[in-house]
Motif scaffolding. Structure first.
Motif, PDB file in Angstrom:
ATOM      1  N   GLY A 116     -92.979  32.410 -33.410  1.00  0.00           N
ATOM      2  CA  GLY A 116     -94.049  32.397 -32.423  1.00  0.00           C
ATOM      3  C   GLY A 116     -93.566  32.838 -31.051  1.00  0.00           C
ATOM      4  O   GLY A 116     -92.462  33.368 -30.875  1.00  0.00           O
ATOM      5  N   ASP A 117     -94.409  32.614 -30.055  1.00  0.00           N
ATOM      6  CA  ASP A 117     -94.074  32.984 -28.690  1.00  0.00           C
ATOM      7  C   ASP A 117     -93.345  31.844 -27.993  1.00  0.00           C
ATOM      8  O   ASP A 117     -93.509  30.670 -28.340  1.00  0.00           O
ATOM      9  N   SER A 118     -92.538  32.182 -26.992  1.00  0.00           N
ATOM     10  CA  SER A 118     -91.960  31.133 -26.155  1.00  0.00           C
ATOM     11  C   SER A 118     -93.075  30.518 -25.322  1.00  0.00           C
ATOM     12  O   SER A 118     -94.141  31.125 -25.126  1.00  0.00           O
ATOM     13  N   ALA A 119     -92.814  29.312 -24.805  1.00  0.00           N
ATOM     14  CA  ALA A 119     -93.860  28.593 -24.074  1.00  0.00           C
ATOM     15  C   ALA A 119     -93.249  27.884 -22.886  1.00  0.00           C
ATOM     16  O   ALA A 119     -92.077  27.490 -22.911  1.00  0.00           O
ATOM     17  N   THR A 155     -88.157  28.089 -26.569  1.00  0.00           N
ATOM     18  CA  THR A 155     -88.243  29.128 -27.591  1.00  0.00           C
ATOM     19  C   THR A 155     -87.719  28.560 -28.905  1.00  0.00           C
ATOM     20  O   THR A 155     -86.688  27.877 -28.919  1.00  0.00           O
ATOM     21  N   ASP A 184     -94.159  25.287 -33.654  1.00  0.00           N
ATOM     22  CA  ASP A 184     -94.049  25.985 -32.375  1.00  0.00           C
ATOM     23  C   ASP A 184     -93.084  25.234 -31.463  1.00  0.00           C
ATOM     24  O   ASP A 184     -92.742  24.076 -31.716  1.00  0.00           O
ATOM     25  N   SER A 197     -94.261  21.732 -29.954  1.00  0.00           N
ATOM     26  CA  SER A 197     -94.221  20.692 -30.979  1.00  0.00           C
ATOM     27  C   SER A 197     -92.788  20.255 -31.256  1.00  0.00           C
ATOM     28  O   SER A 197     -92.509  19.075 -31.510  1.00  0.00           O
ATOM     29  N   ARG A 218     -97.686  16.635 -29.930  1.00  0.00           N
ATOM     30  CA  ARG A 218     -97.746  17.821 -29.076  1.00  0.00           C
ATOM     31  C   ARG A 218     -98.636  17.582 -27.866  1.00  0.00           C
ATOM     32  O   ARG A 218     -98.298  17.965 -26.728  1.00  0.00           O
TER      33      ARG A 218
END
Length: 430
Positions: free
Chosen positions: A351-354, A365, A407, A410, A420
């Protein structure tokens, strides 16, 4: 022998004494540098007298536990060479060598019967309290003696099995006995035995061979100083009949590993240096965690013994992935740095980093890890320390999470035992 009676509870003063004993022996367990050699040798003599034996004729020093292992095997031959012994008598001494070693009980002390004295004089509750107060983890687990024991096993096995190439590859020079260590130890023993025997002795050009099972002599004080701390504590709270261990305690306070045989004893010094991390675990990021006067050394990463080449930073991702030991692999990745390893190994991002809700300005990440790293499917969360280093930078590090973690947010929440949604509202510094 009559004992003073059962000790059923401890006074406030005795509780204070236990703390003093723990502190003292913890310091002994981590002590480095030269000790009082005269005091150590007198302790050896006292230990022999405690078991009804005359002190050994020869007390010699070697510069590391590794040299001591070799020395205890060849010293009978050296004594015979210097004093004029016959070859047949030397061979007979080899056969009697192990049988002639002084008896040692499970606690690692020469003197037998210590436990029975304690059993007769204190209740189970007091014994448990003494052990709880005195047997600190640093006495059992974090000292250089335990590390030495582990490193010695690998070195002995390499010599027995001829696994020199692997040691060389790992940057741990095997110091082959026939080419390096054995001649040096022979020369050192020859000089000391000659001086103590009062004869003119030099290291003659003779072929020195190790006897079969040369590694089998059991050292004393080779695992920890905890038995000495326990005996000291029991005596300090009133247990009688403990004077017999004073000699061994004296040796432990001024020397490292040592070997006791009926006619001779071999002592080795404490390491010149012993380094730990902030948690008290043996650790050195740029050299050996423990090193002895002759250069024998042990390399450790946050409590885990590792090859010298790992500490030097010589391992690339291929070498890391080929390492069979899970803990050593983990140490190698930490030594390289998780960000560098992730890039070099080409790990797949999940997935994408957040943004990290608990660490404003930083990002989270998530990556898949090859099963070969930990032998089980896991993912790694790359995050950033909330506290800057001294130079103002922030260290990135990896934390493993279950493989089903969907992710990065989470993953961070799960590490704290939160959902989350809960983590998204949390303000914290990692």
């Amino acid at each position: 022998m009559e004992y003073a009676g059962s000790i059923g509870e401890l006074t406030a003063g005795q509780e204070t004494v236990l703390g003093e004993v723990r502190k003292h022996w913890a310091a002994v367990g981590g002590a480095t540098g030269p000790g009082d050699t005269a005091a150590a040798q007198e302790g050896v003599r006292a230990a022999y007298r405690a078991v009804g034996l005359s002190p050994p004729r020869f007390i010699v020093w070697l510069e590391s536990p590794w040299a001591g292992v070799i020395g205890q095997a060849i010293l009978p031959t050296v004594i015979a060479q210097v004093t004029g012994g016959l070859p047949a008598r030397v061979r007979a001494r080899f056969r009697r060598r192990l049988r002639g070693q002084l008896p040692a009980d499970a606690r690692g002390l020469i003197w037998p019967g210590i436990d029975s004295r304690i059993e007769a004089q204190v209740t189970d509750a007091v014994k448990e309290r003494v052990d709880e107060a005195v047997l600190a983890p640093e006495l059992w687990q974090s000292g250089w003696r335990r590390l030495t024991h582990q490193h010695m096993q690998s070195q002995v096995n390499a010599q027995r099995l001829g696994a020199f190439e692997e040691l060389i590859q790992n940057g741990d020079p095997p110091a082959r006995l026939d080419l390096e260590v054995l001649p040096r130890v022979h020369a050192e023993l020859t000089a000391q035995v000659a001086a103590q025997a009062g004869v003119c002795g030099t290291a003659r050009e003779v072929a020195v061979r190790l006897p079969r099972r040369w590694w089998r002599g059991t050292p004393l004080a080779h695992w920890s100083v905890a038995p000495h701390a326990r005996a000291d504590a029991m005596e300090r709270i009133g247990v009688t009949g403990m004077a017999a261990v004073h000699g061994e305690q004296q040796v432990a306070q001024h020397a490292g590993w040592w070997w006791a045989f009926r006619d001779y004893a071999i002592l080795t010094p404490r390491p010149d240096a012993f380094r730990r991390d902030a948690q008290g675990r043996p650790h050195c990021p740029d050299g050996p965690a423990a090193v002895w006067p002759d250069g024998w050394a042990v390399h450790v990463w946050h409590g885990t013994r590792v090859p010298a080449s790992l500490i030097r930073g010589d391992w690339d991702t291929d070498r890391i992935l080929r390492e069979p030991n899970t803990e050593v692999r983990r140490c190698a990745i930490e030594r390289m740095g998780w960000p560098e390893f992730i890039t070099a190994a080409g790990l797949r991002q999940v997935g994408d980093s957040a943004p990290d809700p608990g660490n404003p300005g930083q990002r989270l990440t998530l990556y898949d890890l090859p099963t070969a790293i930990y032998n089980v499917p896991v993912r790694v969360l790359l995050c950033t320390n909330g506290t800057p280093e001294r130079d103002g930078t922030r260290r990135s590090y990896g934390l493993t999470v279950p493989a089903q973690t969907p992710d990065p947010v989470s993953a961070a929440a799960g590490l704290l035992g939160l959902t989350r949604e809960q983590y998204l509202t949390l303000s914290r510094a990692t």
